[in-house]
Design a protein around this motif. Structure first.
Motif, PDB file in Angstrom:
ATOM      1  N   ARG A   1       0.855  -1.260   0.047  1.00 10.75           N
ATOM      2  CA  ARG A   1      -0.037  -0.048  -0.070  1.00 10.75           C
ATOM      3  C   ARG A   1       1.018   1.194  -0.163  1.00 10.75           C
ATOM      4  NH1 ARG A   1      -5.339  -1.420   0.205  1.00 10.75           N
ATOM      5  NH2 ARG A   1      -6.002  -2.972   1.399  1.00 10.75           N
ATOM      6  N   ILE A   2       1.768   1.338   0.875  1.00 10.80           N
ATOM      7  CA  ILE A   2       2.909   2.308   0.916  1.00 10.80           C
ATOM      8  C   ILE A   2       3.412   2.485  -0.836  1.00 10.80           C
ATOM      9  CG2 ILE A   2       5.066   3.202   1.838  1.00 10.80           C
ATOM     10  CD1 ILE A   2       4.207   1.892   4.479  1.00 10.80           C
ATOM     11  N   GLU A   3       3.887   1.721  -0.963  1.00 11.56           N
ATOM     12  CA  GLU A   3       4.540   1.412  -2.500  1.00 11.56           C
ATOM     13  C   GLU A   3       3.539   2.187  -3.292  1.00 11.56           C
ATOM     14  OE1 GLU A   3       6.846  -1.696  -5.513  1.00 11.56           O
ATOM     15  OE2 GLU A   3       5.964  -2.272  -3.617  1.00 11.56           O
ATOM     16  N   GLN A   4       2.337   1.606  -3.443  1.00  8.06           N
ATOM     17  CA  GLN A   4       1.342   2.361  -4.232  1.00  8.06           C
ATOM     18  C   GLN A   4       1.116   3.728  -4.320  1.00  8.06           C
ATOM     19  OE1 GLN A   4       0.126   0.319  -6.884  1.00  8.06           O
ATOM     20  NE2 GLN A   4      -1.000   2.163  -7.567  1.00  8.06           N
ATOM     21  N   ILE A   5       1.152   4.143  -3.225  1.00  8.32           N
ATOM     22  CA  ILE A   5       0.991   5.729  -2.938  1.00  8.32           C
ATOM     23  C   ILE A   5       2.227   6.212  -3.495  1.00  8.32           C
ATOM     24  CG2 ILE A   5       1.027   7.515  -1.033  1.00  8.32           C
ATOM     25  CD1 ILE A   5      -0.816   5.583   0.597  1.00  8.32           C
ATOM     26  N   VAL A   6       3.465   5.770  -3.060  1.00 13.52           N
ATOM     27  CA  VAL A   6       4.709   6.536  -3.791  1.00 13.52           C
ATOM     28  C   VAL A   6       4.665   6.614  -5.339  1.00 13.52           C
ATOM     29  CG1 VAL A   6       7.220   6.203  -3.849  1.00 13.52           C
ATOM     30  CG2 VAL A   6       5.869   5.567  -1.783  1.00 13.52           C
ATOM     31  N   HIS A   7       4.161   5.286  -5.875  1.00 13.28           N
ATOM     32  CA  HIS A   7       4.345   5.324  -7.396  1.00 13.28           C
ATOM     33  C   HIS A   7       3.073   6.549  -8.036  1.00 13.28           C
ATOM     34  CE1 HIS A   7       6.670   2.139  -9.006  1.00 13.28           C
ATOM     35  NE2 HIS A   7       6.007   1.111  -7.834  1.00 13.28           N
ATOM     36  N   GLU A   8       1.884   6.347  -7.296  1.00 18.18           N
ATOM     37  CA  GLU A   8       0.868   7.403  -7.736  1.00 18.18           C
ATOM     38  C   GLU A   8       1.348   8.689  -7.594  1.00 18.18           C
ATOM     39  OE1 GLU A   8      -2.778   4.576  -6.671  1.00 18.18           O
ATOM     40  OE2 GLU A   8      -2.383   6.279  -5.548  1.00 18.18           O
ATOM     41  N   GLU A   9       2.032   9.161  -6.505  1.00 17.44           N
ATOM     42  CA  GLU A   9       2.403  10.601  -6.381  1.00 17.44           C
ATOM     43  C   GLU A   9       3.581  10.797  -7.418  1.00 17.44           C
ATOM     44  OE1 GLU A   9       0.744  12.817  -5.007  1.00 17.44           O
ATOM     45  OE2 GLU A   9      -0.765  11.550  -4.572  1.00 17.44           O
ATOM     46  N   GLN A  10       4.547   9.989  -7.390  1.00 16.55           N
ATOM     47  CA  GLN A  10       5.554  10.089  -8.629  1.00 16.55           C
ATOM     48  C   GLN A  10       5.322  10.264  -9.905  1.00 16.55           C
ATOM     49  OE1 GLN A  10       9.300  10.139  -7.864  1.00 16.55           O
ATOM     50  NE2 GLN A  10       8.316  10.983  -6.232  1.00 16.55           N
ATOM     51  N   GLN A  11       4.408   9.544 -10.242  1.00 12.57           N
ATOM     52  CA  GLN A  11       3.788   9.793 -11.817  1.00 12.57           C
ATOM     53  C   GLN A  11       2.903  10.887 -11.760  1.00 12.57           C
ATOM     54  OE1 GLN A  11       2.555   5.542 -13.344  1.00 12.57           O
ATOM     55  NE2 GLN A  11       3.812   4.926 -11.687  1.00 12.57           N
ATOM     56  N   ARG A  12       2.238  11.340 -10.769  1.00 14.86           N
ATOM     57  CA  ARG A  12       1.381  12.626 -10.606  1.00 14.86           C
ATOM     58  C   ARG A  12       2.286  13.749 -11.131  1.00 14.86           C
ATOM     59  NH1 ARG A  12      -3.328  14.202  -7.754  1.00 14.86           N
ATOM     60  NH2 ARG A  12      -2.909  12.512  -6.360  1.00 14.86           N
ATOM     61  N   ALA A  13       3.612  13.640 -10.509  1.00 12.78           N
ATOM     62  CA  ALA A  13       4.576  14.870 -10.854  1.00 12.78           C
ATOM     63  C   ALA A  13       5.366  14.763 -12.178  1.00 12.78           C
ATOM     64  CB  ALA A  13       5.543  14.771  -9.523  1.00 12.78           C
ATOM     65  N   GLY A  14       4.977  13.606 -12.835  1.00  4.53           N
ATOM     66  CA  GLY A  14       5.487  13.460 -14.221  1.00  4.53           C
ATOM     67  C   GLY A  14       6.692  12.579 -14.091  1.00  4.53           C
ATOM     68  N   HIS A  15       6.939  11.700 -13.269  1.00  2.77           N
ATOM     69  CA  HIS A  15       8.301  10.925 -13.171  1.00  2.77           C
ATOM     70  C   HIS A  15       7.848   9.598 -13.760  1.00  2.77           C
ATOM     71  CE1 HIS A  15       9.139  13.837  -9.606  1.00  2.77           C
ATOM     72  NE2 HIS A  15       9.352  14.224 -10.706  1.00  2.77           N
ATOM     73  N   ILE A  16       8.941   8.918 -14.260  1.00  2.00           N
ATOM     74  CA  ILE A  16       8.654   7.822 -15.265  1.00  2.00           C
ATOM     75  C   ILE A  16       9.408   6.560 -14.240  1.00  2.00           C
ATOM     76  CG2 ILE A  16       9.084   6.556 -17.251  1.00  2.00           C
ATOM     77  CD1 ILE A  16       9.565   9.409 -18.657  1.00  2.00           C
ATOM     78  N   PRO A  17       8.599   5.514 -14.180  1.00  3.91           N
ATOM     79  CA  PRO A  17       9.260   4.317 -13.344  1.00  3.91           C
ATOM     80  C   PRO A  17       9.834   3.436 -14.344  1.00  3.91           C
ATOM     81  CG  PRO A  17       6.844   3.812 -13.868  1.00  3.91           C
ATOM     82  CD  PRO A  17       6.988   5.371 -14.460  1.00  3.91           C
ATOM     83  N   VAL A  18      10.982   2.516 -13.755  1.00  2.00           N
ATOM     84  CA  VAL A  18      11.805   1.739 -14.326  1.00  2.00           C
ATOM     85  C   VAL A  18      12.280   0.731 -13.136  1.00  2.00           C
ATOM     86  CG1 VAL A  18      12.901   3.361 -16.003  1.00  2.00           C
ATOM     87  CG2 VAL A  18      14.018   3.171 -13.927  1.00  2.00           C
TER      88      VAL A  18
END
Length: 446
Positions: free
Chosen positions: A52-69
């Motif tokens: 759940r913590i990881e999902q929040i971090v992913h969502e807020e990073q991508q909201r700010a325009g950051h790309i996951p790898v």
């Protein structure tokens, strides 16, 4: 999930070697199991919160325009030799060789690997700005791992890296990250304060660490009581706007000071009325850095600037201790009976306690509630064990679900069940269908 079918190995006794609250409660609640010093298995309840913590971090990073790898956990030592950090990093780095005698290491951080990836593919200023990030396991061979997941050797971390053409653009990325982190922690029910810090082995001129207010924190902080009223999640922030990110940042950073910095303290006292000044402790749960061309120059991460020049990019890195956050959440949210999860990170949205397992009417009412809550998109934990009521309540208090629904024959005769808040302890009797609607409202579901 029915508790009779779940793997929840709770402990009645407090482990003797657990020194802080979060470590004790995570072991007692069956969230983790130690495999070696500073290395833990994540059992179902702990793993659920971690995700759940990881999902929040992913969502807020991508909201700010950051790309996951996702990068490998093992790195070549050659990259670290290129950057000049291999010999200087210290004994925290776990070094090894593969079967061909090549020097390798278990990633303690990933600046070199991200920079190497960037230099392989990005050649022009037209491809900037760029921020990429991962959530990946790291290993630092702490000399004295302690405090459970708060200072372990293996840990889950979000690390992100921005690449920009100029220092000004990189500092905007820095501010953008700072604001996105404040929103991230807020969604988890945490009050976080970004304090100016030392850069350590990562390097750089500008860095802030994020402190979560908790009595067991290692750092002292003065803060404005009104800081707790700032809510970034309610604002439509334009992360591309330099001015807006800067204005949010200034609004926040004018309201706190380190207790060990006399200059910061004097500025704080000049800006904040005495009646609003508070002193507290904080646990570090993240850090951001701007380090310019520290890695791009030695590793040759350059781009054309549009005028025929090859220039090194300006970089920053940004970390969140995902597994450490779980410990910090418990340090900030507990009482003598156990954990108190904020709604944003709870492993289950509510618990259902059957006071008379085997009674036809009570069993049927619990089954109906379980199905109705699940149909709303919520995840309940139904304690359907043949256990006494006291044991069921103790388990629910220990694992800390925010809401408990108690179902018994006496209440059902009156057409009600009991809804109890774990945080306040307050209860109210409601019709079963009203309880379902109340939970849907609490978790903002239709």
């Amino acid at each position: 999930m029915r508790l009779s079918r779940y793997f929840l190995p709770v402990l009645k006794e407090t482990p003797a070697d657990a020194q802080i609250v979060s470590h004790r409660l995570m072991l007692r609640a069956g969230m983790i199991r130690q495999q070696a010093a500073g290395i833990y298995s994540w059992l179902p309840l702990g793993y659920k919160v971690l995700r759940r913590i990881e999902q929040i971090v992913h969502e807020e990073q991508q909201r700010a325009g950051h790309i996951p790898v996702l990068m490998p956990t093992l790195q070549s030592a050659d990259l670290w030799r290129e950057s000049g950090r291999y010999d200087g990093y210290g004994e925290e780095m776990l070094r090894m060789q593969d079967r061909h005698g090549r020097d390798m290491l278990f990633s303690p951080t990933a600046e070199e690997m991200f920079t190497d990836t960037f230099r392989a593919y990005v050649k022009s200023y037209k491809d900037l700005p760029l921020t990429i990030y991962q959530i990946q396991w790291k290993f630092r061979d702490e000399i004295r791992p302690r405090f459970g997941v708060m200072r372990g050797r293996e840990f889950l971390m979000k690390d992100g890296y921005n690449f920009d053409l100029t220092k000004e653009a990189a500092l905007h990325a820095y501010n953008r990250h700072l604001v996105s982190y404040l929103r991230t922690y807020e969604r988890m029910g945490l009050q976080a304060i970004p304090m100016r810090a030392e850069s350590g082995p990562i390097g750089g001129d500008d860095t802030h660490e994020f402190l979560v207010l908790a009595e067991t924190g290692e750092s002292g902080v003065f803060y404005d009581s009104e800081i707790t009223e700032l809510r970034f999640g309610e604002r439509a922030i334009d992360y591309d706007s330099v001015e807006q990110c800067q204005a949010v940042l200034e609004e926040f950073t004018s309201r706190y000071a380190r207790t060990d910095d006399t200059h910061e303290q004097s500025v704080f006292e000049a800006q904040v009325p005495e009646a609003r000044r508070r002193e507290a402790r904080g646990i570090e749960v993240g850090q951001i850095f701007y380090f310019g061309t520290k890695y791009s120059e030695p590793l040759g991460a350059t781009v054309s600037d549009g005028e025929g020049n090859q220039v090194p990019v300006h970089m920053g890195s940004h970390g969140i201790g995902v597994s450490r956050l779980l410990g910090a959440l418990i340090e900030a949210n507990h009482d003598e009976n156990g954990i108190i999860w904020p709604e944003g990170v709870t492993p289950f949205h509510c618990g259902i306690v059957n006071l008379r397992q085997g009674d036809a009417a009570t069993d049927a009412a619990c089954e109906d509630l379980y199905k109705a809550i699940t149909a709303k998109g919520l995840d309940p934990l139904y304690d359907d064990r043949d256990e006494r009521a006291g044991a069921k309540f103790a388990t629910m208090d220990l694992i800390g679900l925010p809401w408990r629904i108690t179902v018994g024959p006496r209440g059902l005769k009156s057409g009600v069940v009991e809804l109890t808040s774990r945080r306040s302890g307050e209860s109210e009797e409601l019709a079963p269908e009203t309880v379902v609607d109340r939970l849907a409202e609490i978790y903002a579901l239709g």
